[in-house]
Motif scaffolding. Structure first.
Motif, PDB file in Angstrom:
ATOM      1  N   ILE A  41     -18.862  -3.701  10.925  1.00  0.00           N
ATOM      2  CA  ILE A  41     -19.865  -2.875  10.226  1.00  0.00           C
ATOM      3  C   ILE A  41     -19.463  -2.535   8.794  1.00  0.00           C
ATOM      4  CG2 ILE A  41     -20.609  -1.836  12.402  1.00  0.00           C
ATOM      5  CD1 ILE A  41     -19.185   0.752  11.411  1.00  0.00           C
ATOM      6  N   GLY A  42     -18.218  -2.826   8.410  1.00  0.00           N
ATOM      7  CA  GLY A  42     -17.822  -2.508   7.041  1.00  0.00           C
ATOM      8  C   GLY A  42     -16.329  -2.641   6.849  1.00  0.00           C
ATOM      9  N   ARG A  43     -15.882  -2.343   5.637  1.00  0.00           N
ATOM     10  CA  ARG A  43     -14.462  -2.438   5.330  1.00  0.00           C
ATOM     11  C   ARG A  43     -14.119  -1.436   4.237  1.00  0.00           C
ATOM     12  NH1 ARG A  43     -13.832  -7.989   1.734  1.00  0.00           N
ATOM     13  NH2 ARG A  43     -15.081  -7.287  -0.026  1.00  0.00           N
ATOM     14  N   LYS A  44     -12.849  -1.131   4.103  1.00  0.00           N
ATOM     15  CA  LYS A  44     -12.371  -0.200   3.087  1.00  0.00           C
ATOM     16  C   LYS A  44     -10.987  -0.618   2.670  1.00  0.00           C
ATOM     17  CE  LYS A  44     -12.706   3.503   0.566  1.00  0.00           C
ATOM     18  NZ  LYS A  44     -13.704   3.596  -0.511  1.00  0.00           N
ATOM     19  N   ASP A  45     -10.690  -0.523   1.349  1.00  0.00           N
ATOM     20  CA  ASP A  45      -9.363  -0.910   0.887  1.00  0.00           C
ATOM     21  C   ASP A  45      -8.644   0.277   0.261  1.00  0.00           C
ATOM     22  OD1 ASP A  45      -9.825  -1.140  -2.280  1.00  0.00           O
ATOM     23  OD2 ASP A  45     -11.547  -2.008  -1.242  1.00  0.00           O
ATOM     24  N   PHE A  46      -7.323   0.259   0.354  1.00  0.00           N
ATOM     25  CA  PHE A  46      -6.461   1.298  -0.199  1.00  0.00           C
ATOM     26  C   PHE A  46      -5.378   0.628  -1.031  1.00  0.00           C
ATOM     27  CE2 PHE A  46      -8.354   2.860   3.653  1.00  0.00           C
ATOM     28  CZ  PHE A  46      -8.684   4.193   3.380  1.00  0.00           C
ATOM     29  N   MET A  47      -5.300   0.972  -2.326  1.00  0.00           N
ATOM     30  CA  MET A  47      -4.308   0.396  -3.224  1.00  0.00           C
ATOM     31  C   MET A  47      -3.156   1.379  -3.404  1.00  0.00           C
ATOM     32  SD  MET A  47      -5.530  -2.606  -4.064  1.00  0.00           S
ATOM     33  CE  MET A  47      -4.469  -3.041  -5.432  1.00  0.00           C
ATOM     34  N   LEU A  48      -1.919   0.861  -3.315  1.00  0.00           N
ATOM     35  CA  LEU A  48      -0.717   1.668  -3.482  1.00  0.00           C
ATOM     36  C   LEU A  48       0.239   0.957  -4.430  1.00  0.00           C
ATOM     37  CD1 LEU A  48      -0.012   2.265   0.326  1.00  0.00           C
ATOM     38  CD2 LEU A  48      -1.120   3.893  -1.192  1.00  0.00           C
ATOM     39  N   PRO A  49       1.078   1.696  -5.148  1.00  0.00           N
ATOM     40  CA  PRO A  49       2.101   1.029  -5.964  1.00  0.00           C
ATOM     41  C   PRO A  49       3.194   0.443  -5.074  1.00  0.00           C
ATOM     42  CG  PRO A  49       2.386   3.414  -6.042  1.00  0.00           C
ATOM     43  CD  PRO A  49       1.103   3.167  -5.289  1.00  0.00           C
ATOM     44  N   ALA A  50       3.685  -0.728  -5.422  1.00  0.00           N
ATOM     45  CA  ALA A  50       4.778  -1.356  -4.660  1.00  0.00           C
ATOM     46  C   ALA A  50       6.090  -0.666  -5.015  1.00  0.00           C
ATOM     47  CB  ALA A  50       4.852  -2.841  -4.980  1.00  0.00           C
ATOM     48  N   GLU A  51       6.785  -0.160  -4.000  1.00  0.00           N
ATOM     49  CA  GLU A  51       8.035   0.576  -4.242  1.00  0.00           C
ATOM     50  C   GLU A  51       9.174   0.049  -3.370  1.00  0.00           C
ATOM     51  OE1 GLU A  51       6.765   4.627  -3.600  1.00  0.00           O
ATOM     52  OE2 GLU A  51       6.363   4.878  -5.729  1.00  0.00           O
ATOM     53  N   GLY A  52       9.088  -1.232  -2.972  1.00  0.00           N
ATOM     54  CA  GLY A  52      10.162  -1.841  -2.219  1.00  0.00           C
ATOM     55  C   GLY A  52      10.200  -1.482  -0.750  1.00  0.00           C
ATOM     56  N   GLU A  53       9.136  -0.882  -0.219  1.00  0.00           N
ATOM     57  CA  GLU A  53       9.089  -0.508   1.194  1.00  0.00           C
ATOM     58  C   GLU A  53       8.811  -1.742   2.053  1.00  0.00           C
ATOM     59  OE1 GLU A  53       9.457   2.444   2.646  1.00  0.00           O
ATOM     60  OE2 GLU A  53       9.492   3.822   0.948  1.00  0.00           O
ATOM     61  N   GLU A  54       9.385  -1.759   3.251  1.00  0.00           N
ATOM     62  CA  GLU A  54       9.090  -2.829   4.202  1.00  0.00           C
ATOM     63  C   GLU A  54       7.638  -2.713   4.677  1.00  0.00           C
ATOM     64  OE1 GLU A  54      11.022  -5.280   5.244  1.00  0.00           O
ATOM     65  OE2 GLU A  54      12.785  -4.684   4.090  1.00  0.00           O
ATOM     66  N   GLU A  55       7.027  -3.867   4.996  1.00  0.00           N
ATOM     67  CA  GLU A  55       5.634  -3.884   5.448  1.00  0.00           C
ATOM     68  C   GLU A  55       5.436  -2.981   6.671  1.00  0.00           C
ATOM     69  OE1 GLU A  55       2.303  -7.074   7.163  1.00  0.00           O
ATOM     70  OE2 GLU A  55       4.110  -7.801   6.134  1.00  0.00           O
ATOM     71  N   ALA A  56       6.363  -3.027   7.619  1.00  0.00           N
ATOM     72  CA  ALA A  56       6.240  -2.212   8.834  1.00  0.00           C
ATOM     73  C   ALA A  56       6.247  -0.722   8.502  1.00  0.00           C
ATOM     74  CB  ALA A  56       7.376  -2.539   9.802  1.00  0.00           C
ATOM     75  N   ASP A  57       7.061  -0.308   7.517  1.00  0.00           N
ATOM     76  CA  ASP A  57       7.139   1.104   7.137  1.00  0.00           C
ATOM     77  C   ASP A  57       5.875   1.554   6.413  1.00  0.00           C
ATOM     78  OD1 ASP A  57       9.671   1.252   8.237  1.00  0.00           O
ATOM     79  OD2 ASP A  57      10.675   0.759   6.346  1.00  0.00           O
ATOM     80  N   VAL A  58       5.335   0.677   5.565  1.00  0.00           N
ATOM     81  CA  VAL A  58       4.092   1.007   4.858  1.00  0.00           C
ATOM     82  C   VAL A  58       2.952   1.199   5.857  1.00  0.00           C
ATOM     83  CG1 VAL A  58       2.351   0.176   3.224  1.00  0.00           C
ATOM     84  CG2 VAL A  58       4.777  -0.150   2.731  1.00  0.00           C
ATOM     85  N   ILE A  59       2.857   0.299   6.823  1.00  0.00           N
ATOM     86  CA  ILE A  59       1.786   0.385   7.822  1.00  0.00           C
ATOM     87  C   ILE A  59       1.943   1.642   8.674  1.00  0.00           C
ATOM     88  CG2 ILE A  59       0.902  -0.686   9.933  1.00  0.00           C
ATOM     89  CD1 ILE A  59       1.278  -3.391   8.503  1.00  0.00           C
ATOM     90  N   ALA A  60       3.166   1.979   9.062  1.00  0.00           N
ATOM     91  CA  ALA A  60       3.401   3.190   9.847  1.00  0.00           C
ATOM     92  C   ALA A  60       2.974   4.430   9.059  1.00  0.00           C
ATOM     93  CB  ALA A  60       4.873   3.288  10.244  1.00  0.00           C
ATOM     94  N   ALA A  61       3.361   4.485   7.775  1.00  0.00           N
ATOM     95  CA  ALA A  61       2.985   5.632   6.937  1.00  0.00           C
ATOM     96  C   ALA A  61       1.471   5.699   6.754  1.00  0.00           C
ATOM     97  CB  ALA A  61       3.673   5.529   5.576  1.00  0.00           C
ATOM     98  N   PHE A  62       0.830   4.525   6.596  1.00  0.00           N
ATOM     99  CA  PHE A  62      -0.627   4.496   6.442  1.00  0.00           C
ATOM    100  C   PHE A  62      -1.328   5.037   7.688  1.00  0.00           C
ATOM    101  CE2 PHE A  62      -4.586   2.260   7.417  1.00  0.00           C
ATOM    102  CZ  PHE A  62      -5.357   2.645   6.328  1.00  0.00           C
ATOM    103  N   LEU A  63      -0.909   4.585   8.854  1.00  0.00           N
ATOM    104  CA  LEU A  63      -1.548   5.031  10.096  1.00  0.00           C
ATOM    105  C   LEU A  63      -1.430   6.538  10.269  1.00  0.00           C
ATOM    106  CD1 LEU A  63      -0.414   2.235  12.601  1.00  0.00           C
ATOM    107  CD2 LEU A  63      -2.581   2.406  11.357  1.00  0.00           C
TER     108      LEU A  63
END
Length: 609
Positions: free
Chosen positions: A273-295
């Protein structure tokens, strides 16, 4: 390492909890949770070449550490989410877009329910559908539903005669007793079936009703059922299922050296039904940590719908994943799973979400490079034209706004190298000319208040106005001993006036210099008008609320903060008014009845005319 940090590290407990890192000014710059506070916090300060650039920067600014023990890791996670929302620490991953999404609300608790869009979800007996990330698509859906099933749009019942909506066949006028509760209830039930995705049942009901109407020769009614059936068929064709199953969110990840993008696909009833994007500055975080913080940040809101399944491109660390799923399930009051699909349709959608995330990053970088080049070239040309001795690293532009001298305000917007720098914008509530319009004196007060402390001086000052405005501003600026280039831009012919020159300068319409100076002038005008209107709305709202018993200064302020405009407050239900901080059911009822009486009064006056 400071003495404070050494002392804090020496007494860390071997228990779960939350740690807060403070800078030299006492500000909270990072919040984290841990299963074992002693092990986790010590890990930041161990000599290691494996620390990311972000951790190195963080530990370089930490002056003190505070810890809060909890009984379990799940309690620590909940506390961490709430503290991040409260302090918005500099070194935590922060989502820029934290607004709530709109819902479609059907007031099933009413005898004749209404349907409208809201961003506030309360437990009032109504049914909420959403959230919808695309408000335009939501309005289109609601418009289609109204055309198929003409439920009421008005807030007031018990009218003597139906309004225009009834005569143009967009409402069945339950307010005037033109439809039975049973017949109206069938309309509402049909809307719910569409929104629940149960279109097969709805099609079956409509087909049966059409046949029954035709058998008793009610052909006009049968034709209405036929039109509704055809429209439902078209709606279903436009909403093909992309996945078997129910509701899920798909979180795709993309990153380069400078940016991280999280693309969320919303699947409801198996349909995208739709989508949404979130832009963040890259600060050397691991992908798994970024996703955990996002959730944790994204779903830490009562207004965000929690689906049964959340698909991610990379699973958080094992111990983090277990706590996350436990927390999400507790919030949703049912099981919520977080998984990373490896094959099948879900994996294909995940790949699409990740590709979209990377595409957005590439597009942002391309536009940014083009815009930077254009802005710098325009600023260089303007510098040559006005004879400024140094590059226009910073330009300040001023504008005045008032209503015949009432609520006089001014604005200052800032451009750096030809591009807006919104963090530097300022507005001023002027005192010297309140009640008596005088743009020259207003401009003098503005530039005096801005430059009297000699802070962050610009390379060029732009005044919105002609020779008079320029002279008034120069009198103050030169009186302060400032040697800054000052020009003005007259709106009528878009001509530029320079200090000490009687003749104005006209630029070609295609000139980049004219483009940048018009852009900064228009931005100053917009910023001033926005602030002026906000003050007028606040003044009008306060004066209207003065007439309502039981609404004092504290409640007026809370209502203004919650609704912002008088129109929004008039449209609010009793439940929405009662949900405002400091309000109760009695006060909300008085406010609601006051505005409803005013609506009825205005409608009667229109009817008499």
């Amino acid at each position: 390492m400071s003495d404070k940090i050494e002392k804090a590290l020496a007494v860390l407990p071997d228990k779960p909890g939350v740690y807060l890192m403070h800078d030299v000014n006492g500000r909270v710059i990072y919040v984290g949770k841990a299963k074992n506070l002693n092990n986790r916090v010590h890990s930041y300060f161990r000599a290691s070449g494996r620390h990311s650039a972000k951790v190195v920067a963080l530990t370089g600014h930490v002056e003190d550490i505070e810890t809060i023990m909890t009984d379990s890791e799940i309690e620590a996670l909940i506390l961490e989410c709430n503290l991040i929302k409260k302090y918005r620490p500099r070194y935590n991953i922060m989502l820029k877009d934290d607004k709530t999404y709109p819902y479609l609300k059907i007031t099933l608790q009413d005898e004749f329910p209404r349907m409208y869009i809201t961003r506030r979800v309360v437990k009032d007996g109504a049914k909420y559908y959403g959230p919808y990330p695309d408000v335009g698509a939501l309005r289109s859906t609601m418009k289609l539903l109204r055309s198929l099933f003409p439920v009421r749009n008005c807030r007031v019942m018990n009218q003597e005669r139906p309004c225009l909506q009834y005569h143009i066949k967009r409402c069945l006028a339950p307010c005037a007793g033109k439809v039975s509760r049973e017949e109206y209830g069938e309309l509402v039930k049909s809307i719910c079936l569409v929104l629940d995705g149960k279109t097969q049942e709805l099609r079956r009901n409509l087909k049966q009703s059409m046949q029954e109407a035709a058998e008793v020769y009610e052909f006009e009614q049968a034709a209405r059922y036929r039109d509704q059936l055809q429209a439902v068929n078209r709606l279903e064709e436009s909403q093909k299922a992309v996945l078997e199953g129910g509701d899920m969110d798909i979180v795709g990840y993309g990153a380069d050296d400078f940016n991280v993008c999280l693309q969320v696909f919303f699947v409801r009833g198996g349909k995208l039904i739709g989508r949404k994007d979130f832009m963040l500055p890259a600060e050397g975080e691991e992908e798994a940590d970024v996703i955990a913080a996002f959730l944790k940040q994204y779903y830490n809101s009562d207004d965000i719908f929690l689906p049964k399944e959340i698909l991610v491109s990379r699973l958080p660390r094992e111990e983090e994943l277990a706590v996350l799923q436990q927390w999400l399930s507790a919030k949703a009051e049912r099981k919520v799973s977080v998984s990373a699909p490896q094959r099948g349709d879900k994996a294909k959608l995940m790949q699409l979400a990740c590709e979209n995330a990377m595409k957005l990053i590439q597009e942002k970088e391309r536009k940014g490079k083009m815009q930077q080049l254009t802005d710098e070239e325009a600023a260089e040309e303007l510098q040559r034209i006005v004879g400024c001795p140094k590059p226009l690293a910073r330009m300040d532009c001023f504008d005045i706004s008032h209503n015949q001298g009432s609520e006089t305000v001014s604005s200052m917007v800032v451009f750096r190298y030809g591009a807006p720098s919104k963090k530097d914008y300022r507005h001023f509530k002027l005192q010297s000319t309140e009640g008596k319009p005088d743009d020259f004196k207003s401009m003098q007060e503005t530039v005096y208040r801005r430059y009297k402390d000699y802070e962050d001086l610009p390379d060029l000052i732009v005044i919105d106005g002609g020779k008079g405005q320029l002279s008034a501003a120069l009198k103050v600026i030169r009186g302060l001993g400032l040697d800054i280039q000052v020009i003005s831009l007259a709106e009528k012919n878009e001509e530029i006036f320079l200090e000490g020159q009687s003749e104005s300068i006209y630029l070609e319409r295609e000139s980049p210099a004219l483009h940048v100076i018009l852009r900064i002038r228009d931005e100053a005008h917009r910023f001033a008008i926005t602030y002026h209107r906000k003050r007028l709305r606040k003044k009008n709202l306060v004066s209207v609320l003065d007439n309502i018993e039981g609404i004092g200064p504290t409640r007026r302020k809370a209502l203004w903060k919650a609704f912002a405009t008088l129109e929004a407050m008039k449209a609010a239900t009793e439940e929405e008014l009662a949900a405002v901080e400091g309000m109760n059911r009695s006060a909300a009822q008085k406010v609601y009845e006051f505005f409803q009486a005013d609506i009825v009064k205005k409608r009667d006056m229109i009817g008499k005319k």
